[in-house]
Design a protein around this motif. Structure first.
Motif, PDB file in Angstrom:
ATOM      1  N   LEU A  43     -45.268   8.888   3.795  1.00 44.53           N
ATOM      2  CA  LEU A  43     -46.652   9.118   3.390  1.00 44.53           C
ATOM      3  C   LEU A  43     -46.745   9.291   1.874  1.00 44.53           C
ATOM      4  CD1 LEU A  43     -48.020  11.470   6.191  1.00 44.53           C
ATOM      5  CD2 LEU A  43     -48.409   9.018   5.892  1.00 44.53           C
ATOM      6  N   GLN A  44     -45.774   9.975   1.297  1.00 46.52           N
ATOM      7  CA  GLN A  44     -45.743  10.126  -0.163  1.00 46.52           C
ATOM      8  C   GLN A  44     -45.641   8.749  -0.829  1.00 46.52           C
ATOM      9  OE1 GLN A  44     -42.500  13.367   0.057  1.00 46.52           O
ATOM     10  NE2 GLN A  44     -43.336  13.504  -2.008  1.00 46.52           N
ATOM     11  N   GLU A  45     -44.753   7.940  -0.317  1.00 45.51           N
ATOM     12  CA  GLU A  45     -44.486   6.629  -0.901  1.00 45.51           C
ATOM     13  C   GLU A  45     -45.685   5.685  -0.752  1.00 45.51           C
ATOM     14  OE1 GLU A  45     -41.801   2.884   0.540  1.00 45.51           O
ATOM     15  OE2 GLU A  45     -40.849   4.863   0.647  1.00 45.51           O
ATOM     16  N   LYS A  46     -46.218   5.585   0.456  1.00 47.97           N
ATOM     17  CA  LYS A  46     -47.260   4.599   0.742  1.00 47.97           C
ATOM     18  C   LYS A  46     -48.643   5.004   0.225  1.00 47.97           C
ATOM     19  CE  LYS A  46     -44.750   1.701   3.163  1.00 47.97           C
ATOM     20  NZ  LYS A  46     -44.706   0.258   3.008  1.00 47.97           N
ATOM     21  N   TYR A  47     -48.905   6.311   0.189  1.00 50.49           N
ATOM     22  CA  TYR A  47     -50.242   6.786  -0.178  1.00 50.49           C
ATOM     23  C   TYR A  47     -50.259   7.577  -1.482  1.00 50.49           C
ATOM     24  CZ  TYR A  47     -51.799   5.194   4.347  1.00 50.49           C
ATOM     25  OH  TYR A  47     -52.105   4.408   5.426  1.00 50.49           O
ATOM     26  N   ASN A  48     -49.121   7.580  -2.193  1.00 49.22           N
ATOM     27  CA  ASN A  48     -49.025   8.257  -3.481  1.00 49.22           C
ATOM     28  C   ASN A  48     -49.481   9.718  -3.395  1.00 49.22           C
ATOM     29  OD1 ASN A  48     -48.316   8.302  -6.200  1.00 49.22           O
ATOM     30  ND2 ASN A  48     -50.390   7.814  -6.855  1.00 49.22           N
ATOM     31  N   LEU A  49     -48.968  10.405  -2.387  1.00 45.73           N
ATOM     32  CA  LEU A  49     -49.314  11.808  -2.157  1.00 45.73           C
ATOM     33  C   LEU A  49     -48.215  12.709  -2.698  1.00 45.73           C
ATOM     34  CD1 LEU A  49     -50.385  11.610   1.600  1.00 45.73           C
ATOM     35  CD2 LEU A  49     -51.890  11.625  -0.388  1.00 45.73           C
ATOM     36  N   SER A  50     -48.588  13.933  -3.033  1.00 42.24           N
ATOM     37  CA  SER A  50     -47.574  14.926  -3.365  1.00 42.24           C
ATOM     38  C   SER A  50     -46.857  15.316  -2.076  1.00 42.24           C
ATOM     39  CB  SER A  50     -48.218  16.158  -3.997  1.00 42.24           C
ATOM     40  OG  SER A  50     -48.992  16.853  -3.025  1.00 42.24           O
ATOM     41  N   GLU A  51     -45.706  15.922  -2.215  1.00 41.13           N
ATOM     42  CA  GLU A  51     -44.984  16.370  -1.023  1.00 41.13           C
ATOM     43  C   GLU A  51     -45.827  17.377  -0.237  1.00 41.13           C
ATOM     44  OE1 GLU A  51     -40.780  18.370   0.409  1.00 41.13           O
ATOM     45  OE2 GLU A  51     -41.130  18.032  -1.721  1.00 41.13           O
ATOM     46  N   LYS A  52     -46.481  18.258  -0.949  1.00 43.67           N
ATOM     47  CA  LYS A  52     -47.301  19.289  -0.306  1.00 43.67           C
ATOM     48  C   LYS A  52     -48.461  18.661   0.479  1.00 43.67           C
ATOM     49  CE  LYS A  52     -49.714  23.573  -1.372  1.00 43.67           C
ATOM     50  NZ  LYS A  52     -50.065  24.526  -2.429  1.00 43.67           N
ATOM     51  N   GLU A  53     -49.114  17.682  -0.099  1.00 38.09           N
ATOM     52  CA  GLU A  53     -50.241  17.025   0.572  1.00 38.09           C
ATOM     53  C   GLU A  53     -49.751  16.227   1.791  1.00 38.09           C
ATOM     54  OE1 GLU A  53     -54.184  15.880   1.355  1.00 38.09           O
ATOM     55  OE2 GLU A  53     -53.339  17.517   0.195  1.00 38.09           O
ATOM     56  N   ALA A  54     -48.647  15.518   1.651  1.00 38.22           N
ATOM     57  CA  ALA A  54     -48.103  14.760   2.782  1.00 38.22           C
ATOM     58  C   ALA A  54     -47.695  15.710   3.905  1.00 38.22           C
ATOM     59  CB  ALA A  54     -46.913  13.916   2.324  1.00 38.22           C
ATOM     60  N   GLN A  55     -47.092  16.833   3.545  1.00 42.73           N
ATOM     61  CA  GLN A  55     -46.697  17.831   4.541  1.00 42.73           C
ATOM     62  C   GLN A  55     -47.931  18.375   5.265  1.00 42.73           C
ATOM     63  OE1 GLN A  55     -43.368  18.729   5.238  1.00 42.73           O
ATOM     64  NE2 GLN A  55     -44.388  19.548   7.014  1.00 42.73           N
ATOM     65  N   ARG A  56     -49.000  18.607   4.509  1.00 42.09           N
ATOM     66  CA  ARG A  56     -50.237  19.113   5.098  1.00 42.09           C
ATOM     67  C   ARG A  56     -50.797  18.111   6.115  1.00 42.09           C
ATOM     68  NH1 ARG A  56     -55.442  18.589   4.723  1.00 42.09           N
ATOM     69  NH2 ARG A  56     -55.394  17.153   2.963  1.00 42.09           N
ATOM     70  N   LYS A  57     -50.752  16.842   5.787  1.00 45.43           N
ATOM     71  CA  LYS A  57     -51.257  15.815   6.707  1.00 45.43           C
ATOM     72  C   LYS A  57     -50.423  15.760   7.987  1.00 45.43           C
ATOM     73  CE  LYS A  57     -53.685  12.898   3.468  1.00 45.43           C
ATOM     74  NZ  LYS A  57     -54.998  13.160   4.010  1.00 45.43           N
ATOM     75  N   VAL A  58     -49.122  15.888   7.860  1.00 44.50           N
ATOM     76  CA  VAL A  58     -48.251  15.893   9.036  1.00 44.50           C
ATOM     77  C   VAL A  58     -48.507  17.160   9.863  1.00 44.50           C
ATOM     78  CG1 VAL A  58     -45.850  15.925   9.840  1.00 44.50           C
ATOM     79  CG2 VAL A  58     -46.523  14.389   7.981  1.00 44.50           C
TER      80      VAL A  58
END
Length: 65
Positions: A43-58
């Motif tokens: 998610l970080q790679e494909k959507y240019n998210l921070s680790e924290k934001e990607a973790q929140r989405k998961v």
């Protein structure tokens, strides 16, 4: 949902991932293979998210299930 449960529900999640995050390819989903941290990374790679934001989405996905 902890990592063990995430892995156990992987077959259910596979279909949802493509619908939720269409940028994930079949190869990405195969690579993730039920590993929560790999999903966060993709998610970080494909959507240019921070680790924290990607973790929140998961986490939101996990809570939804």
């Amino acid at each position: 949902m902890d990592n063990k449960e995430f892995k156990a529900r992987w077959h259910q999640l596979r279909g949802l991932l493509k619908g939720l995050w269409g940028e994930l390819s079949g190869n990405d989903i195969d690579f993730i293979d039920g590993q929560r941290e790999r999903l966060v990374g993709k998610l970080q790679e494909k959507y240019n998210l921070s680790e924290k934001e990607a973790q929140r989405k998961v986490d939101e996905l996990s809570d939804h299930l």
